[in-house]
Write a protein that holds these residues in place. Structure first.
Motif, PDB file in Angstrom:
ATOM      1  N   ALA A   2      93.848  27.714  52.640  1.00 51.86           N
ATOM      2  CA  ALA A   2      93.278  28.694  51.712  1.00 51.86           C
ATOM      3  C   ALA A   2      93.707  28.402  50.276  1.00 51.86           C
ATOM      4  CB  ALA A   2      93.699  30.102  52.120  1.00 51.86           C
ATOM      5  N   VAL A   3      94.973  28.045  50.069  1.00 52.92           N
ATOM      6  CA  VAL A   3      95.463  27.750  48.722  1.00 52.92           C
ATOM      7  C   VAL A   3      94.781  26.509  48.160  1.00 52.92           C
ATOM      8  CG1 VAL A   3      97.481  27.178  47.331  1.00 52.92           C
ATOM      9  CG2 VAL A   3      97.676  28.887  49.133  1.00 52.92           C
ATOM     10  N   SER A   4      94.575  25.493  48.995  1.00 51.20           N
ATOM     11  CA  SER A   4      93.882  24.290  48.528  1.00 51.20           C
ATOM     12  C   SER A   4      92.478  24.623  48.036  1.00 51.20           C
ATOM     13  CB  SER A   4      93.815  23.251  49.650  1.00 51.20           C
ATOM     14  OG  SER A   4      95.091  22.716  49.926  1.00 51.20           O
ATOM     15  N   LYS A   5      91.769  25.465  48.769  1.00 49.30           N
ATOM     16  CA  LYS A   5      90.435  25.891  48.327  1.00 49.30           C
ATOM     17  C   LYS A   5      90.527  26.689  47.035  1.00 49.30           C
ATOM     18  CE  LYS A   5      86.918  25.465  49.615  1.00 49.30           C
ATOM     19  NZ  LYS A   5      85.820  24.588  49.148  1.00 49.30           N
ATOM     20  N   SER A   6      91.533  27.549  46.918  1.00 52.57           N
ATOM     21  CA  SER A   6      91.703  28.338  45.710  1.00 52.57           C
ATOM     22  C   SER A   6      91.919  27.448  44.495  1.00 52.57           C
ATOM     23  CB  SER A   6      92.884  29.300  45.870  1.00 52.57           C
ATOM     24  OG  SER A   6      93.098  30.015  44.667  1.00 52.57           O
ATOM     25  N   ILE A   7      92.730  26.409  44.638  1.00 51.87           N
ATOM     26  CA  ILE A   7      92.980  25.501  43.513  1.00 51.87           C
ATOM     27  C   ILE A   7      91.681  24.853  43.051  1.00 51.87           C
ATOM     28  CG2 ILE A   7      94.105  23.345  42.836  1.00 51.87           C
ATOM     29  CD1 ILE A   7      96.445  24.178  44.649  1.00 51.87           C
ATOM     30  N   ALA A   8      90.844  24.455  43.999  1.00 53.44           N
ATOM     31  CA  ALA A   8      89.563  23.859  43.630  1.00 53.44           C
ATOM     32  C   ALA A   8      88.727  24.840  42.808  1.00 53.44           C
ATOM     33  CB  ALA A   8      88.807  23.437  44.884  1.00 53.44           C
ATOM     34  N   LEU A   9      88.745  26.115  43.184  1.00 51.25           N
ATOM     35  CA  LEU A   9      88.008  27.125  42.437  1.00 51.25           C
ATOM     36  C   LEU A   9      88.640  27.376  41.062  1.00 51.25           C
ATOM     37  CD1 LEU A   9      87.381  29.671  45.328  1.00 51.25           C
ATOM     38  CD2 LEU A   9      85.673  28.168  44.275  1.00 51.25           C
ATOM     39  N   VAL A  10      89.968  27.453  41.021  1.00 49.71           N
ATOM     40  CA  VAL A  10      90.672  27.717  39.769  1.00 49.71           C
ATOM     41  C   VAL A  10      90.424  26.615  38.748  1.00 49.71           C
ATOM     42  CG1 VAL A  10      92.974  27.853  38.728  1.00 49.71           C
ATOM     43  CG2 VAL A  10      92.451  29.206  40.757  1.00 49.71           C
ATOM     44  N   ARG A  11      90.404  25.379  39.196  1.00 50.46           N
ATOM     45  CA  ARG A  11      90.203  24.259  38.270  1.00 50.46           C
ATOM     46  C   ARG A  11      88.847  24.348  37.580  1.00 50.46           C
ATOM     47  NH1 ARG A  11      93.062  18.891  40.908  1.00 50.46           N
ATOM     48  NH2 ARG A  11      92.847  18.165  38.770  1.00 50.46           N
ATOM     49  N   GLY A  12      87.869  24.945  38.240  1.00 48.25           N
ATOM     50  CA  GLY A  12      86.544  25.074  37.646  1.00 48.25           C
ATOM     51  C   GLY A  12      86.233  26.449  37.114  1.00 48.25           C
ATOM     52  N   ALA A  13      87.260  27.261  36.895  1.00 48.44           N
ATOM     53  CA  ALA A  13      87.042  28.669  36.537  1.00 48.44           C
ATOM     54  C   ALA A  13      87.197  28.935  35.041  1.00 48.44           C
ATOM     55  CB  ALA A  13      88.011  29.558  37.325  1.00 48.44           C
ATOM     56  N   ASP A  14      86.767  28.003  34.195  1.00 52.03           N
ATOM     57  CA  ASP A  14      86.921  28.199  32.756  1.00 52.03           C
ATOM     58  C   ASP A  14      86.159  29.427  32.272  1.00 52.03           C
ATOM     59  OD1 ASP A  14      88.629  26.060  32.456  1.00 52.03           O
ATOM     60  OD2 ASP A  14      87.057  24.654  31.859  1.00 52.03           O
ATOM     61  N   GLU A  15      84.983  29.698  32.835  1.00 52.04           N
ATOM     62  CA  GLU A  15      84.214  30.865  32.408  1.00 52.04           C
ATOM     63  C   GLU A  15      84.929  32.160  32.788  1.00 52.04           C
ATOM     64  OE1 GLU A  15      81.999  33.673  30.933  1.00 52.04           O
ATOM     65  OE2 GLU A  15      81.890  31.547  30.378  1.00 52.04           O
ATOM     66  N   ALA A  16      85.536  32.188  33.978  1.00 51.36           N
ATOM     67  CA  ALA A  16      86.295  33.380  34.372  1.00 51.36           C
ATOM     68  C   ALA A  16      87.478  33.598  33.446  1.00 51.36           C
ATOM     69  CB  ALA A  16      86.774  33.243  35.816  1.00 51.36           C
TER      70      ALA A  16
END
Length: 398
Positions: A280-294
């Motif tokens: 789950a954390v690995s997936k979260s990191i992938a999302l966080v890295r692309g979350a500039d708009e958030a």
């Protein structure tokens, strides 16, 4: 079931009564559901401004799917400590992902930030060493520092001149937070790195509240301030805040990680985090890295809140992060304000001593990218104009 009569040498009832008399007694509240923006308690919906889910990822469907897939593959637990059979391919992959993301040689996973911080200090510092800590560092760091055989020297909050006066060459470790958990401000990491290099001491960052929120790709406080990660010997971060899961890590050189694997008792003698959690954390990191708009949306909400609170006359700290402490002063006044907000459908926790210094009780308002502009406006409306100092029973603070 009737409780047994408690007698003996510990004075539990007296200690609890003293806390209650001082308006410092802590009680838990069972929630029926929580995300970055809302909270359900006893069937009532509240706007939630007390979570550390800064990017609103704790309920993200892709992270939940990764957790479920991890359970199907690895089961619900790890089954053992990491040096027995509790270290899986999922743990290894997460460590490699973190190392690449943060620009360090190696990473070690822990069950929580409290144990990670304490493991590092206990494993590294002996009676021949010195430990320098910012006075507002997290309780996990302060507590362990007070228990070690080394001498701990605390310097004024973000006071680099005071730290420089205390430093001795090649004697130990300087520790500070990236984003301070109760005040929301940041430490000056370029100056800290310079002082560490000049004095020959090691430097450690606790970036629990900066990771995911600050810097390019959410790499944290060091990246946000343009500080080379190689100038900070030890990085600690957590997964239970902006990353929306749970757990923690320590990163640094390969030699450091190998040393901790052998000498960090909190790591060696603890059952490892479930492999599914690592997925789950690995997936979260992938999302966080692309979350500039958030992150950009979160920054706009922070500005909106600060401008609105200032217009209402509320005292704010020097924080431009999701942590916005609204300083009240006395504990009773903080509890009363928190209850008034709760009656209006807004949940904000009152923070009181010993978590913060006497006379600095506050509402610790935290913003999330999951909030909407109208949510922030509802919070400001519930707060209303700041009453006078006499009415509040506390002093304004900058």
């Amino acid at each position: 079931m009737k409780s047994p009569v408690v007698t003996g040498p510990f004075g539990l009832g007296k200690a609890l009564a003293g806390r209650e008399q001082a308006a410092l007694l802590r009680r838990r509240t069972a929630t029926d559901g929580s995300t970055g923006a809302s909270l359900v308690v006893d069937g009532r919906d509240y706007l939630n401004f007390s979570a550390n889910d800064y990017l609103g990822l704790a309920d993200h469907p892709a992270i939940k799917a990764a957790f479920k897939a991890g359970i199907e593959r690895y089961g619900t637990g790890s089954g053992a400590s990491p040096l027995v059979t509790g270290y899986s391919r999922a743990h290894q992959q997460l460590e490699e992902t973190l190392a690449d993301w943060l620009g360090v040689e190696a990473v070690l996973l822990f069950n929580c930030g409290f144990s990670a911080n304490q493991a590092v200090l206990k494993a590294l510092l002996g009676k021949e060493h010195l430990l320098w800590q910012d006075k507002l560092n997290h309780a996990s760091l302060q507590e362990m520092g007070s228990q070690l055989p080394c001498k701990m020297k605390r310097f004024g909050h973000n006071d680099m001149a005071a730290l420089e006066r205390l430093l001795e060459p090649n004697r130990g470790l300087i520790v500070s937070e990236g984003v301070f958990s109760m005040d929301g401000d940041q430490a000056p990491w370029a100056e800290l790195a310079t002082l560490a290099a000049q004095s020959g001491n090691w430097l450690m960052i606790d970036d629990a509240h900066g990771l995911g929120v600050l810097g390019p790709q959410g790499r944290g406080t060091l990246a946000a301030q343009g500080v080379d990660p190689s100038s900070v010997h030890i990085q600690m971060g957590t997964f239970g805040k902006a990353l929306g899961v749970a757990g923690a890590f320590v990163g640094g050189s390969r030699e450091l990680v190998d040393y901790l694997v052998n000498f960090a008792r909190h790591y060696v003698y603890s059952t490892h985090m479930p492999a599914a959690q690592a997925c789950a954390v690995s997936k979260s990191i992938a999302l966080v890295r692309g979350a500039d708009e958030a992150r950009a949306r979160l920054a706009r909400l922070i500005v909106r809140f600060r401008q609105g609170a200032a217009a209402l006359g509320w005292p704010l700290g020097a924080s431009y992060t999701p942590i916005q402490p609204l300083l009240v002063g006395e504990s009773v006044a903080a509890l009363q304000l928190a209850q008034r907000l709760r009656d209006s459908g807004v949940w904000v926790s009152a923070i009181r001593p010993p978590t913060v210094s006497v006379g600095t009780a506050r509402l610790r308002i935290t913003l999330s990218a999951a909030h909407r502009e109208q949510d922030v406006d509802s919070l400001l409306e519930a707060l209303g104009p700041c009453p006078s100092t006499d009415q509040r029973g506390g002093a304004h603070a900058a």
